[in-house]
Motif scaffolding. Structure first.
Motif, PDB file in Angstrom:
ATOM      1  N   ALA A  72       0.831  -1.210   0.000  1.00 17.24           N
ATOM      2  CA  ALA A  72       0.000   0.000   0.000  1.00 17.24           C
ATOM      3  C   ALA A  72       0.866   1.261   0.000  1.00 17.24           C
ATOM      4  N   LYS A  73       1.973   1.229   0.746  1.00 22.36           N
ATOM      5  CA  LYS A  73       2.876   2.386   0.771  1.00 22.36           C
ATOM      6  C   LYS A  73       3.585   2.566  -0.567  1.00 22.36           C
ATOM      7  N   ALA A  74       4.022   1.450  -1.183  1.00 22.61           N
ATOM      8  CA  ALA A  74       4.716   1.545  -2.473  1.00 22.61           C
ATOM      9  C   ALA A  74       3.780   2.061  -3.560  1.00 22.61           C
ATOM     10  N   LEU A  75       2.496   1.722  -3.473  1.00 27.08           N
ATOM     11  CA  LEU A  75       1.534   2.163  -4.486  1.00 27.08           C
ATOM     12  C   LEU A  75       1.304   3.670  -4.464  1.00 27.08           C
ATOM     13  N   VAL A  76       1.665   4.334  -3.392  1.00 25.62           N
ATOM     14  CA  VAL A  76       1.582   5.799  -3.366  1.00 25.62           C
ATOM     15  C   VAL A  76       2.504   6.377  -4.433  1.00 25.62           C
ATOM     16  N   PHE A  77       3.642   5.745  -4.629  1.00 21.54           N
ATOM     17  CA  PHE A  77       4.632   6.216  -5.604  1.00 21.54           C
ATOM     18  C   PHE A  77       4.421   5.568  -6.976  1.00 21.54           C
ATOM     19  N   TYR A  78       3.942   4.342  -6.960  1.00 21.34           N
ATOM     20  CA  TYR A  78       3.675   3.611  -8.210  1.00 21.34           C
ATOM     21  C   TYR A  78       2.165   3.541  -8.444  1.00 21.34           C
ATOM     22  N   TYR A  79       1.491   4.662  -8.276  1.00 21.24           N
ATOM     23  CA  TYR A  79       0.029   4.651  -8.303  1.00 21.24           C
ATOM     24  C   TYR A  79      -0.586   4.220  -9.634  1.00 21.24           C
ATOM     25  N   PRO A  80       0.107   4.331 -10.784  1.00 22.76           N
ATOM     26  CA  PRO A  80      -0.514   3.782 -11.999  1.00 22.76           C
ATOM     27  C   PRO A  80      -0.850   2.290 -11.881  1.00 22.76           C
ATOM     28  N   PHE A  81      -0.080   1.532 -11.095  1.00 21.09           N
ATOM     29  CA  PHE A  81      -0.389   0.114 -10.910  1.00 21.09           C
ATOM     30  C   PHE A  81      -1.752  -0.091 -10.253  1.00 21.09           C
ATOM     31  N   ALA A  82      -2.240   0.907  -9.533  1.00 20.27           N
ATOM     32  CA  ALA A  82      -3.535   0.792  -8.863  1.00 20.27           C
ATOM     33  C   ALA A  82      -4.685   1.200  -9.775  1.00 20.27           C
ATOM     34  N   GLY A  83      -4.367   1.561 -11.019  1.00 25.51           N
ATOM     35  CA  GLY A  83      -5.397   1.971 -11.970  1.00 25.51           C
ATOM     36  C   GLY A  83      -5.822   0.836 -12.883  1.00 25.51           C
ATOM     37  N   ARG A  84      -6.422   1.202 -14.009  1.00 29.92           N
ATOM     38  CA  ARG A  84      -6.917   0.235 -14.981  1.00 29.92           C
ATOM     39  C   ARG A  84      -6.592   0.724 -16.391  1.00 29.92           C
ATOM     40  N   LEU A  85      -6.291  -0.210 -17.285  1.00 28.10           N
ATOM     41  CA  LEU A  85      -6.013   0.167 -18.666  1.00 28.10           C
ATOM     42  C   LEU A  85      -7.300   0.412 -19.432  1.00 28.10           C
ATOM     43  N   ILE A  86      -7.268   1.435 -20.271  1.00 29.97           N
ATOM     44  CA  ILE A  86      -8.353   1.711 -21.199  1.00 29.97           C
ATOM     45  C   ILE A  86      -7.746   1.876 -22.589  1.00 29.97           C
ATOM     46  N   GLU A  87      -8.595   1.816 -23.601  1.00 29.78           N
ATOM     47  CA  GLU A  87      -8.123   1.928 -24.972  1.00 29.78           C
ATOM     48  C   GLU A  87      -8.566   3.247 -25.569  1.00 29.78           C
ATOM     49  N   GLY A  88      -7.609   3.996 -26.132  1.00 30.81           N
ATOM     50  CA  GLY A  88      -7.898   5.265 -26.771  1.00 30.81           C
ATOM     51  C   GLY A  88      -7.987   5.108 -28.274  1.00 30.81           C
ATOM     52  N   PRO A  89      -7.939   6.213 -29.024  1.00 28.25           N
ATOM     53  CA  PRO A  89      -7.983   6.152 -30.484  1.00 28.25           C
ATOM     54  C   PRO A  89      -6.838   5.293 -31.036  1.00 28.25           C
ATOM     55  N   ASN A  90      -7.121   4.588 -32.124  1.00 31.90           N
ATOM     56  CA  ASN A  90      -6.131   3.717 -32.779  1.00 31.90           C
ATOM     57  C   ASN A  90      -5.585   2.642 -31.845  1.00 31.90           C
TER      58      ASN A  90
END
Length: 450
Positions: A72-90
């Motif tokens: 939980a502490k490491a995710l403060v700095f590596y917070y993209p890992f706590a997100g989700r992938l989405i798909e944009g144009p192309n």
């Protein structure tokens, strides 16, 4: 030599998976992956596992609690890992930094680590128990980017198993994140990891305008004309190469032949594998070595970058040549593959992804080998010391990894049953150390063979 141990029966009790979120609030934003990150060939989940012994100095400390809080502490700095992938144009992949968290499983196993023997190596028959598949969690889009399971053993040891969405990080980036968790787990009053993470994915994104400036055999789209081994059930076995086995393989090369241990071993595995597949002599085969671009000064990958900074250049030959020419032929092709990589090569790969729509790497006739011995999986210390084994947990049909184990190297190989039997026979002839040298000293010129 092939590694085999009889499986030990034991029971694993798992708690319900839960989400671990950053210990503090983090930015809500969209972050774009690089054009190296989101290529088709990296859109999969890669499992890693580490086995730890009981440490009497950590008596009374629960590894599950310690690691979960440190995560939980490491995710403060590596917070993209706590997100989700989405798909944009192309079909461009982006991280929606939602802070939803990563999946975490707490488990207990009624077994002692020493009872497992060498079954802890890739091909481990307990992987489903030690890294449980959570239904609906292993997609690329909209799913947790990490799954972690910590399993306590009855002896006081434990396993730390992790599944990573490969588009987010390569091996170097993942170890950097694991070391951040380990630093927080060890306490010492740290308020930040010693290596601060950098996103900077634009470094490895396509130029404007993009232009392919290098030859990329690894992305050639070819039709598979070899159907003999398609749709056959594949098995995974791990092979150990100690000093004796490496010495025996080198005996098949000219005296004073150039080639690192990794290059020589890759050449040997490629040759044995190609022979075992019994391909038509004119069938094109490729060998690729995964290359880390962080050491290329013209690429300017900064310290702390945890995205994918890898390329896997290939060289091509006819199967008949790999099978019948001396081992030094395969070795030179391996060395040629590695020699292709420059900063411009990486930029050309990124540009190719945009121009050709993120193609899959060439699968038919290809063999990819990654040397992960020096990444540091076997050094991650959560406070209980270094792992007995730390590294990738599996192999794939076309991909193998070289990992440190005891005084040598362990390599998992995945092949259909019949092919595996022939592969083991071929490998045995290469690693049985003769009384005298076995170098095939027939006169030849490398240039004419290539």
């Amino acid at each position: 030599m092939s590694i085999s141990s009889s499986p030990t029966l034991f029971t694993v009790t798992r708690q319900e998976p839960r989400l671990v979120v950053p210990a503090e609030s983090t930015p809500r934003e969209l972050k774009q992956l690089s054009d190296i990150d989101d290529q088709e060939g990296l859109q999969f989940q890669v499992p890693v596992i580490m086995f730890y012994r009981r440490n009497p100095f950590m008596e009374g400390e629960d590894p599950v609690r310690v690691i979960r809080e440190a995560l939980a502490k490491a995710l403060v700095f590596y917070y993209p890992f706590a997100g989700r992938l989405i798909e944009g144009p192309n079909r461009k992949l982006l991280v929606d930094c939602t802070g939803e968290g990563v999946l975490f499983i707490e488990a207990d196993a009624e077994v002692e680590l020493d009872q497992l023997g060498d079954t802890i190596l890739p091909g481990c028959p307990y992987m489903e128990e030690l890294l449980h598949h959570v239904p609906g969690s292993d997609g690329i889009l909209g799913c947790p980017l990490l799954l972690v399971q910590v399993t306590r053993f009855s002896c006081g040891g434990f396993t730390f198993a992790l599944r990573l969405n490969h588009t987010m990080s390569d091996g170097v980036g993942l170890v950097q994140f694991l070391n951040a968790i380990a630093e927080f787990a060890q306490g010492n009053g740290l308020t930040a990891p010693s290596v601060l993470p950098l996103w900077r994915r634009e470094i490895l994104s396509a130029r404007k305008p993009p232009q392919i400036t290098c030859l990329h055999h690894e992305y050639e789209q070819v039709v598979d004309t070899n159907n003999d081994n398609n749709n056959k059930h594949e098995i995974l076995r791990s092979f150990f190469f100690g000093p004796k086995e490496i010495r025996a393989i080198r005996n098949h090369l000219p005296p004073h032949s150039n080639g690192s241990t990794f290059e020589v071993l890759t050449a040997c595995l490629w040759r044995c594998r190609t022979r075992a597949l019994t391909l038509d002599s004119n069938y094109p085969v490729r060998v690729s070595c995964l290359f880390n671009g962080r050491g290329l000064h013209d690429l300017h990958v900064p310290n702390g970058y945890y995205g994918n900074a890898i390329a896997y250049p290939a060289t091509v030959s006819k199967a008949g040549k790999v099978c019948t020419f001396p081992l030094v032929y395969a070795l030179e092709l391996v060395r040629m593959a590695k020699a292709q990589v420059t900063a411009e090569y990486f930029r050309s790969v990124a540009d190719l992804m945009v121009i050709k729509g993120r193609p899959m790497y060439t699968v038919p006739g290809s063999f990819f080998v990654s040397d992960v011995r020096h990444l540091g999986f076997n050094m991650v210390d959560f406070g209980w010391g270094k792992p007995v084994y730390g590294g990738t947990a599996v192999s794939f049909p076309n991909v193998s990894f070289c990992m440190s184990f005891k005084d040598g190297i362990v390599v998992p190989i995945c092949l259909p049953q019949g092919v595996m039997e022939r592969f083991e026979e071929e490998l045995k002839t290469m690693t049985d150390e003769p009384l005298g040298g076995s170098f095939d000293d027939r006169p030849f010129k490398i240039s004419s063979m290539l």
